[in-house]
Scaffold this active site. Structure first.
Site, PDB file in Angstrom:
ATOM      1  CB  CYS A 127      19.132 -54.222 -18.092  1.00  0.00           C
ATOM      2  SG  CYS A 127      18.517 -52.927 -17.003  1.00  0.00           S
ATOM      3  CG  HIS A 134      21.408 -52.719 -20.801  1.00  0.00           C
ATOM      4  ND1 HIS A 134      20.282 -51.954 -21.038  1.00  0.00           N
ATOM      5  CD2 HIS A 134      21.775 -52.470 -19.507  1.00  0.00           C
ATOM      6  CE1 HIS A 134      19.978 -51.292 -19.933  1.00  0.00           C
ATOM      7  NE2 HIS A 134      20.863 -51.576 -19.002  1.00  0.00           N
ATOM      8  CG  ASN A 170      19.670 -48.168 -18.162  1.00  0.00           C
ATOM      9  OD1 ASN A 170      18.822 -48.925 -18.638  1.00  0.00           O
ATOM     10  ND2 ASN A 170      20.466 -48.547 -17.182  1.00  0.00           N
TER      11      ASN A 170
HETATM   12  O1  UT7 Z   1      20.992 -51.005 -16.278  1.00  0.00           O
HETATM   13  C1  UT7 Z   1      21.386 -51.759 -15.189  1.00  0.00           C
HETATM   14  C2  UT7 Z   1      22.832 -51.761 -15.004  1.00  0.00           C
HETATM   15  N1  UT7 Z   1      23.265 -50.499 -14.457  1.00  0.00           N
HETATM   16  C3  UT7 Z   1      24.538 -50.152 -14.547  1.00  0.00           C
HETATM   17  O2  UT7 Z   1      25.305 -50.858 -15.148  1.00  0.00           O
HETATM   18  C4  UT7 Z   1      25.028 -48.886 -13.850  1.00  0.00           C
HETATM   19  C5  UT7 Z   1      26.438 -49.124 -13.325  1.00  0.00           C
HETATM   20  N2  UT7 Z   1      26.996 -47.992 -12.573  1.00  0.00           N
HETATM   21  C6  UT7 Z   1      27.391 -46.856 -13.152  1.00  0.00           C
HETATM   22  O3  UT7 Z   1      27.188 -46.651 -14.333  1.00  0.00           O
HETATM   23  C7  UT7 Z   1      28.147 -45.842 -12.323  1.00  0.00           C
HETATM   24  O4  UT7 Z   1      28.538 -46.442 -11.104  1.00  0.00           O
HETATM   25  C8  UT7 Z   1      27.344 -44.557 -12.022  1.00  0.00           C
HETATM   26  C9  UT7 Z   1      27.181 -43.730 -13.299  1.00  0.00           C
HETATM   27  C10 UT7 Z   1      25.990 -44.889 -11.446  1.00  0.00           C
HETATM   28  C11 UT7 Z   1      28.126 -43.682 -11.025  1.00  0.00           C
HETATM   29  O5  UT7 Z   1      29.413 -43.402 -11.543  1.00  0.00           O
HETATM   30  P1  UT7 Z   1      30.701 -43.650 -10.649  1.00  0.00           P
HETATM   31  O6  UT7 Z   1      31.859 -43.205 -11.421  1.00  0.00           O
HETATM   32  O7  UT7 Z   1      30.687 -45.087 -10.183  1.00  0.00           O
HETATM   33  O8  UT7 Z   1      30.471 -42.659  -9.450  1.00  0.00           O
HETATM   34  P2  UT7 Z   1      30.489 -42.985  -7.893  1.00  0.00           P
HETATM   35  O9  UT7 Z   1      29.228 -43.614  -7.470  1.00  0.00           O
HETATM   36  O10 UT7 Z   1      31.781 -43.630  -7.543  1.00  0.00           O
HETATM   37  O11 UT7 Z   1      30.538 -41.532  -7.315  1.00  0.00           O
HETATM   38  C12 UT7 Z   1      31.706 -40.686  -7.484  1.00  0.00           C
HETATM   39  C13 UT7 Z   1      31.375 -39.323  -6.918  1.00  0.00           C
HETATM   40  C14 UT7 Z   1      30.758 -39.369  -5.523  1.00  0.00           C
HETATM   41  O12 UT7 Z   1      31.190 -38.225  -4.811  1.00  0.00           O
HETATM   42  P3  UT7 Z   1      32.373 -38.334  -3.715  1.00  0.00           P
HETATM   43  O13 UT7 Z   1      31.889 -39.334  -2.721  1.00  0.00           O
HETATM   44  O14 UT7 Z   1      33.568 -38.826  -4.495  1.00  0.00           O
HETATM   45  O15 UT7 Z   1      32.491 -36.947  -3.205  1.00  0.00           O
HETATM   46  C15 UT7 Z   1      29.279 -39.246  -5.796  1.00  0.00           C
HETATM   47  O16 UT7 Z   1      28.575 -38.701  -4.707  1.00  0.00           O
HETATM   48  O17 UT7 Z   1      30.402 -38.688  -7.761  1.00  0.00           O
HETATM   49  C16 UT7 Z   1      29.280 -38.287  -6.964  1.00  0.00           C
HETATM   50  N3  UT7 Z   1      28.083 -38.378  -7.786  1.00  0.00           N
HETATM   51  C17 UT7 Z   1      27.651 -37.366  -8.535  1.00  0.00           C
HETATM   52  N4  UT7 Z   1      28.132 -36.120  -8.709  1.00  0.00           N
HETATM   53  C18 UT7 Z   1      27.455 -35.324  -9.548  1.00  0.00           C
HETATM   54  C19 UT7 Z   1      27.249 -39.443  -7.956  1.00  0.00           C
HETATM   55  N5  UT7 Z   1      26.276 -39.113  -8.808  1.00  0.00           N
HETATM   56  C20 UT7 Z   1      26.497 -37.830  -9.180  1.00  0.00           C
HETATM   57  C21 UT7 Z   1      25.827 -36.942 -10.033  1.00  0.00           C
HETATM   58  N6  UT7 Z   1      26.336 -35.704 -10.192  1.00  0.00           N
HETATM   59  N7  UT7 Z   1      24.709 -37.284 -10.710  1.00  0.00           N
END
Ligand code: UT7
Length: 332
Positions: A111, A256, A286
């Site tokens: 990216c 990005h 993305n």
């Molecule tokens: O392009 C390359 C660079 N990429 C990036 O920069 C991406 C960087 N990461 C992110 O943008 C974020 O970490 C994500 C959008 C991928 C995830 O967001 P987050 O706030 O970090 O969520 P998390 O992984 O901490 O998950 C929080 C909760 C979890 O549930 P529990 O364990 O708290 O019960 C996940 O299982 O949200 C849950 N979860 C979802 N729930 C509904 C994860 N994905 C989803 C989803 N829908 N799609």
């Protein structure tokens, strides 16, 4: 020596995938996706390969620049989703647009690719050996997403952006970095076939990484998020320092598009209002190395970037790679 961005173009597939579509096969919701990422919908290929999208974006960039394909000396394509291992996506684009005088190759930095590409173009131009570069970011990330992983597949999309770059004067600075200590946080293993000499269970196969997903993206979202929120301002500040102006004086940052929250955090650290950060994530998602060039094209066409404006382009992603370029925008 700086750069002139003589023309830009982009191509987004027509197929729109809304958050609601993910609700039909994943345990997710529109509310969660909008709140945690800022994405409402994204564009996804329904058949267009990366090179075709690259060609269509390139044609628009050439039109905007008023340059014939024969005038191009170099084509760099920054894809990490090429349609073929070889020939390169850049060569496919060269053939499609008829840029007979250009040499062409792919340069992959995920990216951060198009920002690395801008800097590489400038360095080639600085030698004086060549005069006109076509930079293309063209990606089909939807084809390597893991549709069983709700934490990542909702993010990824497709599209292409392009810019015609020439030699210019004025301030320019870049700050490019790679940090392979985080390589295992975001990756997609390339498909390899068993041969009479190679077996996929051989001891050195893929030993670095936890999940053996072939042709499918693995991402540790939280770790990549932490990296990105620090990397984005660090790179912009580094590039501005080398360009000789303060980040607060930037007219536009074209980042990005990975997560709206990353952009908001970076804006605060850079002491810039969100109006000075280009945002397309809500509609395009993305699309890796295409995103910065698509954002640049949109900002120029909408008049958000004008002649003489101080601009920074910034990318971050798998590798881990990150980097920014800062310069005064001129099209002539
Ligand atoms: O392009 C390359 C660079 N990429 C990036 O920069 C991406 C960087 N990461 C992110 O943008 C974020 O970490 C994500 C959008 C991928 C995830 O967001 P987050 O706030 O970090 O969520 P998390 O992984 O901490 O998950 C929080 C909760 C979890 O549930 P529990 O364990 O708290 O019960 C996940 O299982 O949200 C849950 N979860 C979802 N729930 C509904 C994860 N994905 C989803 C989803 N829908 N799609």
């Amino acid at each position: 020596m700086s750069i002139i961005i003589a023309g830009t173009g982009s191509y987004l597939p027509e197929r729109v995938v809304t958050n609601a579509e993910f609700e039909t096969f994943l345990d997710t919701s529109d509310e969660w996706i909008v709140a945690r990422t800022g994405m409402k919908e994204r564009r996804v290929t329904s058949g267009e390969p990366s090179w075709k999208m690259g060609e269509l974006a390139a044609r628009k960039a050439l039109d905007a620049a008023g340059i014939a394909p024969e005038e191009l000396d170099l084509i760099i394509c920054t894809t990490v989703t090429p349609d073929y291992l070889f020939p390169s996506c850049a060569c496919m684009i060269q053939g499609a647009i008829g840029a007979r005088g250009a040499f062409a190759f792919d340069a992959a930095a995920a990216c951060a690719g198009s920002v690395y590409g801008i800097d590489m173009a400038r360095r080639y131009l600085a030698t004086g050996d060549i005069n006109t570069v076509l930079l293309v970011g063209a990606e089909t990330l939807s084809q390597v997403a893991n549709y069983e992983d709700r934490g990542s597949c909702i993010l990824f999309s497709d599209g292409a952006g392009a810019a015609v770059i020439k030699r210019g004067d004025g301030p320019y600075g870049s700050c490019l970095r790679s940090d392979a200590s985080g390589a295992h946080q975001l990756y997609c293993k390339h498909i390899r076939k068993d041969t009479p000499f190679y077996k996929s269970d051989a001891p050195f196969d893929g030993g670095l990484f936890e999940a053996e997903l072939v042709g499918t993206t693995y991402m540790n979202g939280q770790e990549v998020y932490k990296f990105a929120t620090a990397a984005m301002p660090e790179a912009v500040i580094g590039a501005c320092e080398r360009a000789g102006f303060a980040p607060e004086t930037l007219d536009m940052v074209v980042p990005h598009q990975a997560n709206l929250r990353i952009l908001e955090t970076a804006a605060k650290r850079l002491k810039l209002p969100m109006e000075k950060i280009s945002v397309t994530i809500h509609k395009y998602g993305n699309n890796s190395s295409a995103s910065v060039l698509i954002g640049l094209d949109e900002c120029i066409r909408e008049g958000k970037i004008k002649e003489g404006h101080r601009v920074s382009l910034v990318g971050f992603g798998a590798g881990l790679t990150y980097g920014a370029a800062a310069f005064e925008y001129h099209s002539k």
